[in-house]
Design an enzyme around this catalytic site. Structure first.
Site, PDB file in Angstrom:
ATOM      1  N   ASP A  87      -1.795   0.083   5.797  1.00 35.87           N
ATOM      2  CA  ASP A  87      -2.302   0.772   7.120  1.00 35.87           C
ATOM      3  C   ASP A  87      -3.684   0.999   7.286  1.00 35.87           C
ATOM      4  O   ASP A  87      -4.166   1.200   8.369  1.00 35.87           O
ATOM      5  CB  ASP A  87      -1.430   2.140   7.044  1.00 35.87           C
ATOM      6  CG  ASP A  87      -2.234   3.112   6.184  1.00 35.87           C
ATOM      7  OD1 ASP A  87      -2.245   2.526   4.840  1.00 35.87           O
ATOM      8  OD2 ASP A  87      -3.026   3.795   6.457  1.00 35.87           O
ATOM      9  N   ASP A 102       0.160   5.253   0.574  1.00 32.44           N
ATOM     10  CA  ASP A 102      -0.255   6.304   1.223  1.00 32.44           C
ATOM     11  C   ASP A 102      -0.367   5.845   2.936  1.00 32.44           C
ATOM     12  O   ASP A 102      -1.362   4.901   2.990  1.00 32.44           O
ATOM     13  CB  ASP A 102      -1.707   7.165   1.105  1.00 32.44           C
ATOM     14  CG  ASP A 102      -1.516   7.857  -0.274  1.00 32.44           C
ATOM     15  OD1 ASP A 102      -0.942   9.114  -0.223  1.00 32.44           O
ATOM     16  OD2 ASP A 102      -1.402   7.202  -1.363  1.00 32.44           O
ATOM     17  N   ASP A 106       0.817  -1.233   0.008  1.00 34.25           N
ATOM     18  CA  ASP A 106      -0.002  -0.060  -0.120  1.00 34.25           C
ATOM     19  C   ASP A 106       0.788   1.127   0.098  1.00 34.25           C
ATOM     20  O   ASP A 106       2.280   1.159   0.516  1.00 34.25           O
ATOM     21  CB  ASP A 106      -1.109  -0.161   1.294  1.00 34.25           C
ATOM     22  CG  ASP A 106      -1.578   1.076   1.643  1.00 34.25           C
ATOM     23  OD1 ASP A 106      -2.302   1.616   0.559  1.00 34.25           O
ATOM     24  OD2 ASP A 106      -1.644   1.693   2.592  1.00 34.25           O
TER      25      ASP A 106
HETATM   26 MG   LIG Z   1      -2.761   3.101   3.194  1.00 35.98          MG
END
Ligand SMILES: [Mg+2]
Length: 259
Positions: free
Chosen positions: A205, A29, A27
């Site tokens: 995240d 961001d 991932d």
């Molecule tokens: Mg992310």
């Protein structure tokens, strides 16, 4: 999907060092890159692109981004590098063969929702409406007071958008087509060269990464949560974006020297 553990906080271990027979899914961001007030304001730290390029070579090209961004945005961030990528949470997919699955045009109701959200955002300095073509993302990281109005706008628009869903993230809600998620992106990439036959390892995240954690676990792989959000399907954790970058840099130096 299996049930997430929602009871006591999980004491997850850190992931083992990256191995050369892994397929690495990242991932972007809040995972690889720190969040910024606006999506176009993120910064790629010095040396990161070089480390990713070396690591990708050491993994036989089996390093991919899995992001809510469009693939063109990922390419722009890491130019001139172009990694295999899943964009728009899996609606766009580009394997190593550079094959892009381009989705259909945005429905009229989505354009109307974008216009309505832009009128609201105009009243909250820092609020942002991000036009992703067939999806729109409403951001309030720099304008927390805009959250309720933007969420209400998205929910109202959803009623006019059959086949769409709301995707909640970190200071963002997105209106997007429902027929793909990051878990399906991992499954599809794992069926393609150069990923097939490798051990899938996924780092992310956010809530949208949980589908990918579950898919990775089902394939016998390693799922790495960045940060402390719970509950989670992840089997391992790293504290923050800096810890993930350090983990990747160590692997690039160690495996890159052998490649
Ligand atoms: Mg992310």
């Amino acid at each position: 999907m299996p049930r997430m553990s929602a009871t006591a906080p999980l004491a997850l271990p850190p992931p083992p060092p990256v191995q050369s027979d892994w397929a690495l899914f990242l991932d972007v961001d809040g995972c690889l890159l720190d969040f910024a007030d606006a999506p176009e304001a993120v910064v790629v730290p010095e040396g990161l692109a070089d480390a990713l390029a070396r690591l990708s070579r050491a993994l036989g090209g089996a390093l991919a981004f899995v992001s809510g961004r469009r693939i063109v945005q990922l390419d722009a961030l890491f130019a001139p590098l172009r990694f295999p990528s899943a964009g728009l949470h899996g609606l766009e997919l580009r394997e190593a063969a550079d094959l892009a699955h381009v989705p259909d045009a945005a429905p009229e109701a989505l354009r109307q929702a974008r216009d309505a959200a832009e009128r609201i955002a105009a009243g909250y300095p820092g609020a942002r409406v991000e036009d992703k073509g067939i999806a729109i993302a409403l951001h309030w990281r720099a304008a927390p007071a805009a959250r309720a109005s933007l969420e209400a706008t998205a929910a109202a628009a959803l009623a006019q958008l059959p086949g769409y869903r709301l995707q909640y993230g970190n200071c963002v809600v997105e209106l997007r087509p429902a027929h793909a998620d990051k878990g399906q992106a991992v499954q599809r990439l794992m069926g393609a060269t150069p990923f097939a036959g490798r051990l899938p390892v996924y780092a992310g995240d956010d809530l949208t990464d949980e589908d990918a954690f579950a898919a990775t676990n089902a394939l016998g792989g390693v799922s790495v949560r960045i940060g402390h959000r719970e509950p989670t399907y992840a089997t391992h954790t790293l504290a923050d974006t800096a810890a993930l970058r350090a983990w990747l840099s160590e692997a690039a130096a160690r495996l890159g020297a052998r490649a």
